[in-house]
Design a protein around this motif. Structure first.
Motif, PDB file in Angstrom:
ATOM      1  N   VAL A 113      -6.285  -2.286  -6.037  1.00 23.18           N
ATOM      2  CA  VAL A 113      -6.498  -1.201  -6.992  1.00 23.18           C
ATOM      3  C   VAL A 113      -6.619   0.213  -6.434  1.00 23.18           C
ATOM      4  O   VAL A 113      -6.462   1.165  -7.169  1.00 23.18           O
ATOM      5  N   ARG A 114      -6.909   0.398  -5.126  1.00 17.60           N
ATOM      6  CA  ARG A 114      -7.123   1.797  -4.723  1.00 17.60           C
ATOM      7  C   ARG A 114      -7.053   2.009  -3.209  1.00 17.60           C
ATOM      8  O   ARG A 114      -7.109   1.076  -2.428  1.00 17.60           O
ATOM      9  N   THR A 115      -6.986   3.298  -2.835  1.00 22.88           N
ATOM     10  CA  THR A 115      -7.051   3.637  -1.413  1.00 22.88           C
ATOM     11  C   THR A 115      -8.519   3.740  -1.009  1.00 22.88           C
ATOM     12  O   THR A 115      -9.345   4.234  -1.774  1.00 22.88           O
ATOM     13  N   PRO A 116      -8.846   3.302   0.209  1.00 26.04           N
ATOM     14  CA  PRO A 116     -10.255   3.189   0.613  1.00 26.04           C
ATOM     15  C   PRO A 116     -10.922   4.532   0.937  1.00 26.04           C
ATOM     16  O   PRO A 116     -10.272   5.448   1.446  1.00 26.04           O
ATOM     17  N   ASP A 117     -12.241   4.667   0.641  1.00 23.81           N
ATOM     18  CA  ASP A 117     -13.016   5.822   1.095  1.00 23.81           C
ATOM     19  C   ASP A 117     -13.579   5.511   2.491  1.00 23.81           C
ATOM     20  O   ASP A 117     -13.259   4.500   3.107  1.00 23.81           O
ATOM     21  N   ARG A 118     -14.467   6.399   2.984  1.00 28.59           N
ATOM     22  CA  ARG A 118     -14.959   6.274   4.358  1.00 28.59           C
ATOM     23  C   ARG A 118     -15.648   4.931   4.614  1.00 28.59           C
ATOM     24  O   ARG A 118     -15.517   4.339   5.679  1.00 28.59           O
ATOM     25  N   PHE A 119     -16.411   4.420   3.632  1.00 31.22           N
ATOM     26  CA  PHE A 119     -17.119   3.160   3.820  1.00 31.22           C
ATOM     27  C   PHE A 119     -16.160   1.971   3.696  1.00 31.22           C
ATOM     28  O   PHE A 119     -16.244   1.002   4.438  1.00 31.22           O
ATOM     29  N   GLU A 120     -15.235   2.115   2.756  1.00 29.66           N
ATOM     30  CA  GLU A 120     -14.328   0.991   2.498  1.00 29.66           C
ATOM     31  C   GLU A 120     -13.326   0.768   3.633  1.00 29.66           C
ATOM     32  O   GLU A 120     -12.677  -0.282   3.690  1.00 29.66           O
ATOM     33  N   GLN A 121     -13.196   1.765   4.531  1.00 25.70           N
ATOM     34  CA  GLN A 121     -12.256   1.609   5.648  1.00 25.70           C
ATOM     35  C   GLN A 121     -12.818   0.727   6.761  1.00 25.70           C
ATOM     36  O   GLN A 121     -12.123   0.402   7.718  1.00 25.70           O
ATOM     37  N   GLN A 122     -14.079   0.350   6.650  1.00 25.01           N
ATOM     38  CA  GLN A 122     -14.698  -0.479   7.691  1.00 25.01           C
ATOM     39  C   GLN A 122     -14.044  -1.862   7.714  1.00 25.01           C
ATOM     40  O   GLN A 122     -13.460  -2.316   6.727  1.00 25.01           O
ATOM     41  N   ASP A 123     -14.197  -2.546   8.864  1.00 21.11           N
ATOM     42  CA  ASP A 123     -13.555  -3.859   8.992  1.00 21.11           C
ATOM     43  C   ASP A 123     -14.406  -4.969   8.344  1.00 21.11           C
ATOM     44  O   ASP A 123     -15.519  -4.738   7.875  1.00 21.11           O
ATOM     45  N   LEU A 124     -13.824  -6.165   8.349  1.00 19.04           N
ATOM     46  CA  LEU A 124     -14.500  -7.297   7.689  1.00 19.04           C
ATOM     47  C   LEU A 124     -15.847  -7.609   8.326  1.00 19.04           C
ATOM     48  O   LEU A 124     -16.788  -8.010   7.634  1.00 19.04           O
TER      49      LEU A 124
END
Ligand SMILES: Nc1ncnc2c1ncn2[C@@H]1O[C@H](COP(=O)(O)OP(=O)(O)OP(=O)(O)O)[C@@H](O)[C@H]1O
Ligand SMILES: [Mg+2]
Length: 212
Positions: A155-166
């Protein structure tokens, strides 16, 4: 004449919605608001970081500007202080139900477990800023990080937090589990790895069980 504060006829309640990015908070907070309104309650829908003009400005900084974990934590709690004083406490005082998309458990999960920030300092900040205020109920949407990543990617492009790895999101997930274990009476854990209808059914049952 009594000096006691006027108490609303039905007390307000404070419910926080927690879980890693993509776990289903936003999808279910609206449904909860509709359900409560249909029962005649005034509902305030809000989010953290954010919820007031100042706190929303701090949110923008937090999501976009790289900074060290202490700066991040102090900004998060500054935003929370403003949110509590200007919005949450007045709403509860007039008998509204406050639904917040994230609250302090997210700070323990993201800044604490995720970034390794000192949990004892977080506890002190929690005490200073909240003056004993905690949600009456915290709904934790628990979803394996890999599944959450798939849902986000759709659904979207990641922000700063969402770019973190698994691995980061696994630590955040474990941080939520630890908070849940430490305060089991406040939490309800919802298994989010099921269809939306089933997630909502579990959540509604948890709300109904409290006889609110
Ligand atoms: N049970 C479900 N099954 C499949 N997809 C779902 C389910 N719940 C939510 N989704 C979808 O997954 C995506 C993420 O859900 P949502 O935005 O509610 O998560 P969130 O916890 O609010 O995430 P964020 O913290 O990033 O705001 C959305 O596209 C949503 O439609
Ligand atoms: Mg959301």
């Amino acid at each position: 004449m009594s000096d006691l504060p006027v108490r609303p006829a039905s007390p307000g309640r404070f419910i926080s919605f927690e879980g890693i990015d993509g776990a289903g908070k936003s999808s279910h907070i609206e449904a909860t608001a509709d359900w409560l309104r249909s029962r005649g309650h005034e509902v305030l829908l809000t989010r953290e970081p954010g919820g007031t003009p100042l706190a929303e400005q701090l949110r923008t900084l937090l999501l976009q500007s790289p900074m060290d974990a202490l700066s991040e934590t102090l900004l998060v709690f500054a935003a929370r202080r403003d949110h509590l004083q200007a919005r949450i406490e007045p709403a509860l005082a007039r008998g509204a139900w406050v639904l917040s998309d994230r609250f302090t458990d997210a700070t323990f999960a993201y800044q604490g477990a995720g970034r390794g920030f000192d949990l004892a300092v977080l506890q002190q900040l929690e005490t200073w800023v909240q003056q004993g205020r905690q949600p009456d109920l915290t709904v934790w949407f628990d979803l394996p990080p890999a599944v959450a990543a798939e849902r986000r990617a759709a659904v979207r492009t990641p922000d700063r937090f969402e770019q973190q790895d698994l691995a980061f999101f696994q630590r955040v997930r474990d941080g939520y589990a630890a908070r849940c274990a430490a305060d089991a009476g406040r939490f309800v854990r919802i298994d989010s790895h099921q269809p939306k209808e089933a997630v909502w059914a579990d959540l509604r049952q948890a709300l109904e069980q409290r006889a609110w």
